[in-house]
Design a protein around this motif. Sequence first.
Motif, PDB file in Angstrom:
ATOM      1  N   LEU A 102      33.352 -47.536  21.511  1.00 57.35           N
ATOM      2  CA  LEU A 102      32.253 -47.902  20.628  1.00 57.35           C
ATOM      3  C   LEU A 102      31.693 -46.689  19.887  1.00 57.35           C
ATOM      4  O   LEU A 102      31.461 -46.736  18.671  1.00 57.35           O
ATOM      5  N   VAL A 103      31.469 -45.589  20.618  1.00 59.19           N
ATOM      6  CA  VAL A 103      30.868 -44.424  19.967  1.00 59.19           C
ATOM      7  C   VAL A 103      31.864 -43.707  19.063  1.00 59.19           C
ATOM      8  O   VAL A 103      31.455 -42.993  18.134  1.00 59.19           O
ATOM      9  N   SER A 104      33.186 -43.900  19.302  1.00 55.88           N
ATOM     10  CA  SER A 104      34.178 -43.268  18.431  1.00 55.88           C
ATOM     11  C   SER A 104      34.051 -43.781  17.010  1.00 55.88           C
ATOM     12  O   SER A 104      34.130 -43.015  16.041  1.00 55.88           O
ATOM     13  N   PHE A 105      33.844 -45.090  16.864  1.00 60.89           N
ATOM     14  CA  PHE A 105      33.738 -45.667  15.536  1.00 60.89           C
ATOM     15  C   PHE A 105      32.370 -45.434  14.907  1.00 60.89           C
ATOM     16  O   PHE A 105      32.148 -45.807  13.756  1.00 60.89           O
ATOM     17  N   ARG A 106      31.457 -44.820  15.640  1.00 60.66           N
ATOM     18  CA  ARG A 106      30.183 -44.378  15.070  1.00 60.66           C
ATOM     19  C   ARG A 106      30.234 -42.898  14.699  1.00 60.66           C
ATOM     20  O   ARG A 106      29.232 -42.324  14.285  1.00 60.66           O
ATOM     21  N   GLY A 107      31.406 -42.289  14.883  1.00 57.70           N
ATOM     22  CA  GLY A 107      31.575 -40.885  14.525  1.00 57.70           C
ATOM     23  C   GLY A 107      31.105 -39.904  15.575  1.00 57.70           C
ATOM     24  O   GLY A 107      31.083 -38.699  15.320  1.00 57.70           O
ATOM     25  N   GLN A 108      30.766 -40.375  16.777  1.00 61.14           N
ATOM     26  CA  GLN A 108      30.295 -39.496  17.850  1.00 61.14           C
ATOM     27  C   GLN A 108      31.486 -39.097  18.726  1.00 61.14           C
ATOM     28  O   GLN A 108      31.633 -39.532  19.861  1.00 61.14           O
ATOM     29  N   TYR A 109      32.343 -38.246  18.167  1.00 64.78           N
ATOM     30  CA  TYR A 109      33.597 -37.917  18.827  1.00 64.78           C
ATOM     31  C   TYR A 109      33.387 -37.081  20.087  1.00 64.78           C
ATOM     32  O   TYR A 109      34.095 -37.260  21.082  1.00 64.78           O
ATOM     33  N   ALA A 161      40.088 -43.010  14.857  1.00 66.37           N
ATOM     34  CA  ALA A 161      38.820 -42.922  14.135  1.00 66.37           C
ATOM     35  C   ALA A 161      38.631 -41.532  13.533  1.00 66.37           C
ATOM     36  O   ALA A 161      38.178 -41.380  12.394  1.00 66.37           O
ATOM     37  N   ASP A 218      38.948 -40.754   9.358  1.00 64.16           N
ATOM     38  CA  ASP A 218      37.616 -40.523   8.812  1.00 64.16           C
ATOM     39  C   ASP A 218      37.717 -40.036   7.369  1.00 64.16           C
ATOM     40  O   ASP A 218      38.329 -39.016   7.080  1.00 64.16           O
TER      41      ASP A 218
END
Length: 268
Positions: free
Chosen positions: A47-54, A107, A111
Amino acid sequence: MTRPANRRSQTVEFVRASSRRGRSRARSWLPSLFTLGNMLCGFAAILVSFRGQYGLACVLIGASVVLDIADGAVARLVGAVSPFGLQFDSLADLVSFGLAPSLLTFALFSDGRDGFDPLGWIACFVWVACAAIRLARFNVTIDPTADKRFFIGLPSPGAAGVVMASVFAFSDVLEGRDRLWVLLVVVVPGLLMVTNIRWRSFRSLVSPKSRRPYGLVTAAVLVVVGLATVPVLTFCVVAYGYLFSPLLVPVVSPLGRLVPARVKELLS
């Protein structure tokens, strides 16, 4: 043909939940709670990967690795190794070490890109397929008398560690720029998961019955200190060191035996 006497100590006893009663049955579910936590961390990483929180995704996958090791140690400690637990553990590993690392890389790689990207799709699917094949092969080839010191094929948590270390160290390069990194970081460890190369299993070292705790404690302290001071370098050394360990161990092992012998010779 007779079996070696030490095989008995390596045998895993499978216990069905239906054979347990009361408190014993409740205790048998304890390892599954760690497995559930493993799956939860893997799902959250997606979930956080697709929010850019790698970076956060890598931390969550790292937590999955810790919980994956812990559930096996707890299962052996309470004597709750069961067919259900093994299957549940594999399904959780597919989420945390199959889907989560591949989607994290996809992701990061996509980007800023628009449209269909066949290389990213294929590379990340190869990872998922190899992780699934490795886990399925592990499930159908469980041998209670096998040597527990080694895994056949790169373990999926170890392969996921390569992705985590690479994202921490090379995220600027990976992020939508150089497509070659996807092949190196995803495809190569993915394919190594389905090889017949042996990697050392460290689960025996964290077993409650381990007879060599001092080396493990020393290594754990060094890793913790390294993560606190130079986290990126420590991640890379641990992850890539384990990745190349089948090549490094045959070289380092003779040196490890030679040094104590030399020290003893000098002291005598």
